[in-house]
Design a protein around this motif. Structure first.
Motif, mmCIF file in Angstrom:
data_model
loop_
_atom_site.group_PDB
_atom_site.id
_atom_site.type_symbol
_atom_site.label_atom_id
_atom_site.label_comp_id
_atom_site.label_asym_id
_atom_site.label_seq_id
_atom_site.Cartn_x
_atom_site.Cartn_y
_atom_site.Cartn_z
ATOM 1 N N SER A 70 -10.651 -1.503 -4.608
ATOM 2 C CA SER A 70 -11.949 -1.117 -4.331
ATOM 3 C C SER A 70 -12.498 -1.627 -3.041
ATOM 4 C CB SER A 70 -12.651 -1.661 -5.263
ATOM 5 O OG SER A 70 -14.266 -1.390 -5.228
ATOM 6 N N LYS A 71 -12.098 -2.553 -2.765
ATOM 7 C CA LYS A 71 -12.279 -3.168 -1.224
ATOM 8 C C LYS A 71 -11.765 -2.202 -0.188
ATOM 9 C CE LYS A 71 -12.612 -7.911 -2.273
ATOM 10 N NZ LYS A 71 -11.940 -9.227 -2.259
ATOM 11 N N ILE A 72 -10.544 -1.402 -0.147
ATOM 12 C CA ILE A 72 -10.212 -0.786 0.472
ATOM 13 C C ILE A 72 -11.056 0.648 0.665
ATOM 14 C CG2 ILE A 72 -7.945 0.797 1.411
ATOM 15 C CD1 ILE A 72 -6.241 -1.539 0.191
ATOM 16 N N GLN A 73 -11.370 1.027 -0.366
ATOM 17 C CA GLN A 73 -12.295 2.319 -0.569
ATOM 18 C C GLN A 73 -13.593 1.827 0.275
ATOM 19 O OE1 GLN A 73 -11.136 3.575 -5.169
ATOM 20 N NE2 GLN A 73 -13.317 3.109 -4.592
ATOM 21 N N GLN A 74 -14.178 0.920 -0.096
ATOM 22 C CA GLN A 74 -15.341 0.605 0.890
ATOM 23 C C GLN A 74 -15.046 0.606 2.033
ATOM 24 O OE1 GLN A 74 -16.821 -2.899 -1.142
ATOM 25 N NE2 GLN A 74 -16.851 -2.158 -3.123
ATOM 26 N N ARG A 75 -14.039 -0.002 2.676
ATOM 27 C CA ARG A 75 -13.935 -0.042 4.205
ATOM 28 C C ARG A 75 -13.608 1.390 4.399
ATOM 29 N NH1 ARG A 75 -11.180 -5.583 5.917
ATOM 30 N NH2 ARG A 75 -12.254 -7.174 4.512
ATOM 31 N N LEU A 117 -9.720 5.650 -3.887
ATOM 32 C CA LEU A 117 -9.986 6.833 -4.002
ATOM 33 C C LEU A 117 -10.994 7.282 -2.831
ATOM 34 C CD1 LEU A 117 -10.690 6.915 -7.894
ATOM 35 C CD2 LEU A 117 -8.484 7.727 -6.556
ATOM 36 N N LEU A 118 -10.981 8.469 -2.309
ATOM 37 C CA LEU A 118 -12.037 8.937 -1.561
ATOM 38 C C LEU A 118 -13.346 9.176 -2.205
ATOM 39 C CD1 LEU A 118 -9.986 11.668 0.344
ATOM 40 C CD2 LEU A 118 -10.577 9.276 1.138
ATOM 41 N N GLY A 119 -14.648 9.642 -1.557
ATOM 42 C CA GLY A 119 -15.532 9.723 -2.304
ATOM 43 C C GLY A 119 -15.451 10.983 -3.168
ATOM 44 N N THR A 120 -14.876 11.772 -2.816
ATOM 45 C CA THR A 120 -14.519 12.927 -3.573
ATOM 46 C C THR A 120 -13.748 12.779 -5.253
ATOM 47 O OG1 THR A 120 -12.480 13.757 -2.657
ATOM 48 C CG2 THR A 120 -14.346 14.667 -1.673
ATOM 49 N N GLY A 121 -13.345 11.454 -5.179
ATOM 50 C CA GLY A 121 -12.307 11.196 -6.313
ATOM 51 C C GLY A 121 -11.063 11.387 -6.083
ATOM 52 N N GLU A 122 -10.593 12.040 -4.920
ATOM 53 C CA GLU A 122 -9.202 12.142 -4.599
ATOM 54 C C GLU A 122 -8.478 10.860 -4.230
ATOM 55 O OE1 GLU A 122 -6.759 14.882 -1.256
ATOM 56 O OE2 GLU A 122 -8.977 14.770 -1.261
ATOM 57 N N PRO A 123 -7.444 10.773 -4.736
ATOM 58 C CA PRO A 123 -6.774 9.519 -4.389
ATOM 59 C C PRO A 123 -6.069 9.646 -2.922
ATOM 60 C CG PRO A 123 -5.335 11.040 -5.709
ATOM 61 C CD PRO A 123 -6.460 11.645 -5.593
ATOM 62 N N VAL A 124 -6.203 8.364 -2.138
ATOM 63 C CA VAL A 124 -5.464 8.469 -0.973
ATOM 64 C C VAL A 124 -4.551 7.617 -0.891
ATOM 65 C CG1 VAL A 124 -7.167 6.785 -0.211
ATOM 66 C CG2 VAL A 124 -6.052 8.574 1.604
ATOM 67 N N ALA A 125 -4.416 6.502 -1.846
ATOM 68 C CA ALA A 125 -3.453 5.593 -1.646
ATOM 69 C C ALA A 125 -3.429 4.751 -2.879
ATOM 70 C CB ALA A 125 -3.578 4.594 -0.199
ATOM 71 N N THR A 184 6.732 4.857 -10.423
ATOM 72 C CA THR A 184 6.060 3.806 -9.662
ATOM 73 C C THR A 184 4.666 3.642 -10.037
ATOM 74 O OG1 THR A 184 5.011 5.100 -7.889
ATOM 75 C CG2 THR A 184 7.366 4.146 -7.622
ATOM 76 N N SER A 185 4.315 2.326 -10.093
ATOM 77 C CA SER A 185 2.909 2.064 -10.476
ATOM 78 C C SER A 185 1.661 2.791 -9.735
ATOM 79 C CB SER A 185 2.653 0.505 -10.801
ATOM 80 O OG SER A 185 2.805 -0.082 -9.355
ATOM 81 N N GLY A 186 1.889 2.421 -8.639
ATOM 82 C CA GLY A 186 1.066 3.223 -7.579
ATOM 83 C C GLY A 186 1.100 4.689 -7.539
ATOM 84 N N GLY A 187 2.288 5.391 -7.797
ATOM 85 C CA GLY A 187 2.543 6.723 -7.906
ATOM 86 C C GLY A 187 1.682 7.177 -9.274
ATOM 87 N N LYS A 188 1.855 6.707 -10.229
ATOM 88 C CA LYS A 188 1.040 6.877 -11.538
ATOM 89 C C LYS A 188 -0.337 6.598 -11.385
ATOM 90 C CE LYS A 188 4.803 5.106 -14.652
ATOM 91 N NZ LYS A 188 4.893 4.097 -15.564
ATOM 92 N N ALA A 189 -0.837 5.826 -10.832
ATOM 93 C CA ALA A 189 -2.292 5.524 -10.411
ATOM 94 C C ALA A 189 -2.780 6.718 -9.559
ATOM 95 C CB ALA A 189 -2.560 4.391 -9.640
ATOM 96 N N MET A 190 -2.240 7.117 -8.931
ATOM 97 C CA MET A 190 -2.432 8.291 -7.631
ATOM 98 C C MET A 190 -2.591 9.539 -8.662
ATOM 99 S SD MET A 190 -1.458 7.360 -3.920
ATOM 100 C CE MET A 190 0.258 6.747 -4.399
ATOM 101 N N LEU A 191 -1.312 9.678 -9.250
ATOM 102 C CA LEU A 191 -1.186 11.077 -10.050
ATOM 103 C C LEU A 191 -2.173 11.133 -11.181
ATOM 104 C CD1 LEU A 191 2.491 11.104 -10.572
ATOM 105 C CD2 LEU A 191 1.514 12.613 -9.005
ATOM 106 N N ALA A 192 -2.655 9.865 -11.764
ATOM 107 C CA ALA A 192 -3.810 9.797 -12.867
ATOM 108 C C ALA A 192 -5.090 10.334 -12.127
ATOM 109 C CB ALA A 192 -3.829 8.571 -13.505
ATOM 110 N N ALA A 193 -5.127 10.315 -11.100
ATOM 111 C CA ALA A 193 -6.752 10.621 -10.380
ATOM 112 C C ALA A 193 -6.623 12.307 -10.010
ATOM 113 C CB ALA A 193 -6.844 9.509 -9.069
ATOM 114 N N LEU A 194 -5.534 12.709 -9.946
ATOM 115 C CA LEU A 194 -5.465 14.059 -9.629
ATOM 116 C C LEU A 194 -6.149 14.939 -10.530
ATOM 117 C CD1 LEU A 194 -1.932 14.559 -8.141
ATOM 118 C CD2 LEU A 194 -3.730 14.481 -6.909
ATOM 119 N N LEU A 229 0.683 -1.224 -0.039
ATOM 120 C CA LEU A 229 -0.228 -0.025 -0.005
ATOM 121 C C LEU A 229 0.838 1.303 0.045
ATOM 122 C CD1 LEU A 229 -3.035 0.606 0.277
ATOM 123 C CD2 LEU A 229 -2.589 1.006 2.625
ATOM 124 N N ALA A 230 0.817 1.981 -1.057
ATOM 125 C CA ALA A 230 1.669 3.415 -0.971
ATOM 126 C C ALA A 230 0.597 4.572 -1.133
ATOM 127 C CB ALA A 230 2.249 3.234 -2.418
#
Length: 257
Positions: free
Chosen positions: A248-253, A211-219, A142-152, A107-108
């Motif tokens: 998605s499961k982490i988002q839901q939790r 992602l948070l409910g706002t669409g902001e990447p948290v991890a 990093t893969s996780g970094g790109k995934a989060m940057l793409a959601a900004l 988790l990043a």
């Protein structure tokens, strides 16, 4: 009534941003706060001290991490939320993902222009990628970094890279800003990001944003394996659904659902 000075407004906004950060992650360090809020370490110390004084954060021992304080717990109870902090939400999900894939999973989070790995479980295979826990690497490599940057949002992305300078870690790292934007567009379309030797020539990785409910990447949830085992398009596509499902499961939790 006297109007608050601009500096006071800026300090208040910084404290609120820090409260949100602590609430999302459950635990933060001075270094994380400094990088994520783009402030000096001394300023991060001061902001954290304010949060501790007001009950929004706590520090159990000198030099240790800052965790959620009683005031935040009270707000959670008032709101009637079942949401849980990031690290708690991710622990069981990561363990299940590691058992399913047999590879090292992590988790990043974003810290400024970097990715820090805050949880990591080594794979079960004899030849595997070692734990990534604590590693701090350029987010765009990093893969996780790109995934989060793409959601900004475009503005948030520009704020993190005002000069468009991209540090190279290996010969495979993206160093051109337009190349990075094209890569992030691909990540948005397919829902996951890849790292093929961009931080270590021998390692391939795949990541999906939480992602948070706002669409902001948290991890981001990441899986890493030797290039010989994960470094093909077919293998990446095969693992992507499991990584996306874990995110998605982490988002839901985190949202208490």
């Amino acid at each position: 009534m006297r109007k608050p000075q601009r500096g006071a407004i800026g300090s208040a906004a910084a404290v609120l941003a820090l409260v949100r950060l602590v609430a999302r992650r459950g635990s933060v360090t001075v270094t994380e706060v400094s990088r994520e809020l783009d402030v000096a370490v001394s300023t991060a110390h001061r902001l954290l001290a304010t949060c501790v004084r007001e009950g929004f954060a706590r520090q159990d021992h000198v030099g240790g991490p800052y965790t959620v304080g009683p005031a935040l717990h009270e707000l959670t109870l008032v709101a009637g939320s079942n949401a849980v902090p990031l690290r708690d939400a991710g622990a069981e999900v990561l363990a299940a993902l590691r058992d399913e894939l047999g590879e090292t999973v992590s988790l990043a989070i974003l810290e400024g222009r970097h990715t820090r790995f805050v949880q990591s479980l080594e794979g079960r295979r004899s030849v595997r990628v070692s734990s990534r826990l604590g590693l701090l690497l350029p987010a765009h490599s990093t893969s996780g970094g790109k995934a989060m940057l793409a959601a900004l949002s475009p503005d948030a992305l520009r704020d993190r890279y005002p000069s468009h300078h991209l540090q190279a870690t290996t010969a495979r790292s993206i160093t051109d800003w337009d190349d990075l934007r094209r890569e992030l567009n691909r990540v948005r379309r397919r829902g996951w990001a890849a790292n093929l030797g961009e931080t270590d020539p021998a390692v391939a990785a795949l990541g999906a944003a939480v992602l948070l409910g706002t669409g902001e990447p948290v991890a981001a949830v990441c899986v890493a394996a030797p290039m010989s085992r994960l470094g093909t398009a077919a293998r990446l596509r095969a693992l992507a659904p499991a990584v996306i499902a874990a995110a998605s499961k982490i988002q839901q939790r985190m949202r208490g659902s």
